[in-house]
Design an enzyme around this catalytic site. Sequence first.
Site, PDB file in Angstrom:
ATOM      1  N   GLU A  24     -11.844  -0.815  -9.726  1.00  0.00           N
ATOM      2  CA  GLU A  24     -11.529  -0.690  -8.303  1.00  0.00           C
ATOM      3  C   GLU A  24     -11.552   0.783  -7.913  1.00  0.00           C
ATOM      4  OE1 GLU A  24      -8.022  -2.633  -6.852  1.00  0.00           O
ATOM      5  OE2 GLU A  24      -8.629  -4.595  -7.627  1.00  0.00           O
ATOM      6  N   HIS A  82      -9.764   0.117  -0.685  1.00  0.00           N
ATOM      7  CA  HIS A  82      -9.986  -0.118  -2.110  1.00  0.00           C
ATOM      8  C   HIS A  82     -10.978  -1.253  -2.264  1.00  0.00           C
ATOM      9  CE1 HIS A  82      -6.864  -3.263  -1.684  1.00  0.00           C
ATOM     10  NE2 HIS A  82      -7.276  -3.757  -2.842  1.00  0.00           N
ATOM     11  N   HIS A  84     -12.748  -4.643  -4.517  1.00  0.00           N
ATOM     12  CA  HIS A  84     -12.518  -5.797  -5.398  1.00  0.00           C
ATOM     13  C   HIS A  84     -13.837  -6.135  -6.088  1.00  0.00           C
ATOM     14  CE1 HIS A  84      -8.796  -7.576  -3.077  1.00  0.00           C
ATOM     15  NE2 HIS A  84      -8.511  -6.468  -3.745  1.00  0.00           N
ATOM     16  N   ASP A  95      -1.695  -6.679  -3.777  1.00  0.00           N
ATOM     17  CA  ASP A  95      -1.894  -5.921  -2.534  1.00  0.00           C
ATOM     18  C   ASP A  95      -0.755  -6.203  -1.553  1.00  0.00           C
ATOM     19  OD1 ASP A  95      -4.287  -4.876  -3.475  1.00  0.00           O
ATOM     20  OD2 ASP A  95      -5.506  -6.416  -2.507  1.00  0.00           O
TER      21      ASP A  95
HETATM   22 ZN   LIG Z   1      -6.810  -5.490  -3.783  1.00  0.00          ZN
END
Ligand SMILES: [Zn+2]
Length: 139
Positions: A24, A82, A84, A95
């Site tokens: 990530e 961010h 995935h 999250d």
């Molecule tokens: Zn996430």
Amino acid sequence: MKLKIKSSDIRKIDAHALETYPHECVGLLIGTSEKGVFEVREVVRAQNTLNSPVAFEADPQFVYNVYKEAENRGLQLIGIYHSHPNLHAYVSARDAEFMKFWGHLVWLILGLSQEKIIERKAFMMRDGKIQDVELEPVE
Ligand SMILES: [Zn+2]
């Protein structure tokens, strides 16, 4: 709620997510906000200190420095992005936990494969509930 972001900034974030794959990536969105309209002025890369494909963490001192530096220029820390890898752009349970602390920020999440960005979505937490933020690319 709306997130206005330049297509050049979207490309920067996309590139960061693809470079960091299969881990990530994480970064910060600096800009302005007024009445639920957030406008990105600058994208700042951060390091994912976890080096993980399913989680991220950024150095709190780094985040603070970026926040202070933005404030000195009359701007704000308005969001976090961010990625995935191999997953959709959704708010994971992890999250959602972090959003309880950082819910006043826009959370821009990218779902991607090794080759390309599959989707981009933005969220915020308001009154303990996750809400969609409309992405509006601008030139
Ligand atoms: Zn996430």
